[in-house]
Design a protein around this motif. Structure first.
Motif, short mmCIF file in Angstrom:
data_model
loop_
_atom_site.label_atom_id
_atom_site.label_comp_id
_atom_site.label_asym_id
_atom_site.label_seq_id
_atom_site.Cartn_x
_atom_site.Cartn_y
_atom_site.Cartn_z
N ALA A 157 0.83 -1.20 0.00
CA ALA A 157 0.00 0.00 0.00
C ALA A 157 0.87 1.25 0.00
CB ALA A 157 -0.92 0.00 1.22
N GLY A 158 0.46 2.22 -0.80
CA GLY A 158 1.15 3.51 -0.78
C GLY A 158 0.61 4.39 0.33
N ARG A 159 0.91 5.66 0.25
CA ARG A 159 0.40 6.59 1.25
C ARG A 159 -0.12 7.85 0.56
NH1 ARG A 159 6.04 7.59 1.65
NH2 ARG A 159 6.58 9.81 1.54
N THR A 160 -1.03 8.51 1.24
CA THR A 160 -1.69 9.69 0.70
C THR A 160 -1.53 10.85 1.66
OG1 THR A 160 -3.33 8.32 -0.43
CG2 THR A 160 -3.87 10.64 -0.14
N GLU A 161 -1.17 12.01 1.12
CA GLU A 161 -1.02 13.22 1.93
C GLU A 161 -1.86 14.33 1.31
OE1 GLU A 161 3.11 14.12 1.82
OE2 GLU A 161 3.74 12.17 2.64
N GLU A 162 -2.49 15.11 2.14
CA GLU A 162 -3.27 16.25 1.65
C GLU A 162 -2.34 17.45 1.45
OE1 GLU A 162 -7.25 18.89 2.83
OE2 GLU A 162 -6.54 17.25 4.12
N VAL A 163 -2.53 18.14 0.34
CA VAL A 163 -1.74 19.33 0.01
C VAL A 163 -2.66 20.54 0.07
CG1 VAL A 163 -0.25 20.44 -1.68
CG2 VAL A 163 -0.26 17.95 -1.49
N ARG A 164 -2.32 21.50 0.89
CA ARG A 164 -3.17 22.68 1.07
C ARG A 164 -2.65 23.84 0.21
NH1 ARG A 164 -6.57 22.05 5.30
NH2 ARG A 164 -6.10 20.38 6.80
N GLY A 165 -3.60 24.74 -0.11
CA GLY A 165 -3.23 25.95 -0.82
C GLY A 165 -3.19 25.84 -2.32
N ILE A 166 -3.77 24.79 -2.88
CA ILE A 166 -3.81 24.63 -4.33
C ILE A 166 -5.15 24.01 -4.73
CG2 ILE A 166 -2.52 22.47 -4.11
CD1 ILE A 166 -1.46 22.98 -6.95
N GLY A 167 -5.90 24.71 -5.59
CA GLY A 167 -7.20 24.24 -6.01
C GLY A 167 -8.19 24.13 -4.86
N GLU A 168 -9.28 23.43 -5.11
CA GLU A 168 -10.25 23.16 -4.04
C GLU A 168 -9.76 22.05 -3.13
OE1 GLU A 168 -13.96 22.22 -5.86
OE2 GLU A 168 -14.09 24.11 -6.97
N ARG A 169 -9.16 21.03 -3.73
CA ARG A 169 -8.56 19.92 -2.99
C ARG A 169 -7.35 19.44 -3.75
NH1 ARG A 169 -12.30 15.10 -2.05
NH2 ARG A 169 -10.51 14.48 -0.77
N ALA A 170 -6.37 18.95 -3.03
CA ALA A 170 -5.18 18.41 -3.67
C ALA A 170 -4.64 17.25 -2.83
CB ALA A 170 -4.11 19.48 -3.86
N LEU A 171 -4.23 16.18 -3.50
CA LEU A 171 -3.70 15.00 -2.84
C LEU A 171 -2.35 14.63 -3.45
CD1 LEU A 171 -6.91 12.74 -2.69
CD2 LEU A 171 -5.98 14.16 -0.85
N PHE A 172 -1.42 14.26 -2.59
CA PHE A 172 -0.12 13.77 -3.02
C PHE A 172 -0.03 12.31 -2.63
CE2 PHE A 172 4.54 13.18 -2.32
CZ PHE A 172 4.95 13.43 -3.62
N LEU A 173 0.15 11.43 -3.61
CA LEU A 173 0.16 9.99 -3.39
C LEU A 173 1.51 9.43 -3.75
CD1 LEU A 173 -2.70 10.80 -5.23
CD2 LEU A 173 -3.39 8.79 -3.94
N VAL A 174 2.05 8.60 -2.86
CA VAL A 174 3.35 7.98 -3.06
C VAL A 174 3.15 6.49 -3.21
CG1 VAL A 174 5.67 7.65 -2.13
CG2 VAL A 174 4.43 9.78 -1.68
N GLY A 175 3.79 5.90 -4.23
CA GLY A 175 3.65 4.48 -4.50
C GLY A 175 4.25 3.60 -3.43
N PRO A 176 3.89 2.33 -3.41
CA PRO A 176 4.35 1.41 -2.36
C PRO A 176 5.86 1.28 -2.28
CG PRO A 176 2.53 0.45 -3.60
CD PRO A 176 2.94 1.68 -4.34
N GLN A 177 6.56 1.32 -3.42
CA GLN A 177 8.02 1.13 -3.43
C GLN A 177 8.79 2.45 -3.43
OE1 GLN A 177 9.05 -1.97 -3.04
NE2 GLN A 177 6.89 -2.61 -3.10
N GLU A 178 8.08 3.57 -3.26
CA GLU A 178 8.71 4.89 -3.22
C GLU A 178 9.43 5.25 -4.52
OE1 GLU A 178 8.56 7.04 -0.64
OE2 GLU A 178 7.53 5.73 0.77
N THR A 179 9.04 4.64 -5.63
CA THR A 179 9.65 4.97 -6.92
C THR A 179 8.74 5.84 -7.78
OG1 THR A 179 8.80 2.93 -7.91
CG2 THR A 179 11.02 2.86 -6.94
N SER A 180 7.51 6.06 -7.35
CA SER A 180 6.57 6.87 -8.13
C SER A 180 5.71 7.70 -7.20
CB SER A 180 5.69 5.98 -9.01
OG SER A 180 4.99 5.03 -8.23
N ALA A 181 5.26 8.83 -7.72
CA ALA A 181 4.42 9.74 -6.94
C ALA A 181 3.41 10.39 -7.89
CB ALA A 181 5.26 10.79 -6.24
#
Length: 227
Positions: A157-181
């Protein structure tokens, strides 16, 4: 008790006769069967009315979902020209140097544009894709939280972080092996997506730098496409 007089056909009045209270025997045989057969018709009528009310209520509740979303961004003709990727290029070198690939898919419901960039000719350490989806008929908000489909080789499982200050909503998602975002930004009927992938896992510090660069490049792209 005598009720109020009724008018006779000749214009005269006559006392109203009290109704006779005659007890009727319960239906039996075919009469009882006919009574039972007629009863569901009334229940069906009530059920149809109830179903109509429920459908109308559901349609009202989904009114925002069915209404055309607000679009304050234009459809790009060449996303690779509009997506500068300045911050990401500072991390990995000029991403526009090696054969940018631009794609367009214009449909009645969604206009999609994408641009693929990399920092090498045959071998690259960073591959970046920018994608813009302009939803013309339905609100993309309810599906915004659906996680991306990572590469099959990335288990876990990857992880999800909320990013504030851009658009109505923004999410930053990191892949399970940390090689993609992936960075996703929602604003009205527009969804901006930036994906970055490399050959080696990123450290937490590298991921933080990547997140900041992707957010800045996404803001610049949104400004470039603003109507």
């Amino acid at each position: 008790m005598i009720s109020d007089p009724e008018l006779d056909g000749a214009g005269e009045t006559r006392p109203a006769q009290p109704a006779e209270q005659t007890a009727l025997p319960p239906p039996s045989g075919r009469e009882a069967t006919g009574a039972r057969a007629r009863r569901p018709w009334w229940w069906a009528l009530g059920g149809a009315a109830l179903a109509s009310a429920v459908w109308a209520g559901g349609l009202y509740a989904w009114g925002d979902r069915l209404a055309a979303p607000d679009l304050s961004y234009r459809a790009t003709e060449n996303l690779c020209q509009d997506f500068a990727a300045r911050k990401l290029s500072r991390i990995a070198g000029d991403l526009h140097r090696y054969r940018p690939v631009n794609r367009q898919d214009d449909r009645p419901a969604v206009h999609r544009a994408s641009c693929s960039l990399q920092n090498g000719e045959s071998v690259s350490t960073l591959h970046v894709t920018a994608q813009v989806d302009l939803h013309r008929r339905t609100d993309p908000g309810p599906e915004f939280d659906v996680p991306p489909a990572w590469h099959p080789s990335e288990t876990g499982a990857g992880r999800t972080e909320e990013v504030r200050g851009i658009g109505e909503r923004a999410l930053f998602l990191v892949g399970p092996q940390e090689t993609s975002a992936e960075l996703k930004v929602l604003h009205g009927g527009a969804v901006f997506t930036l994906r970055a992938s490399g050959n080696e896992p990123k450290t937490p510090a590298d991921t933080a730098v990547l997140r900041a660069a992707m957010a800045e490049d996404a803001r610049e792209l949104m400004t470039a496409l603003k109507k």
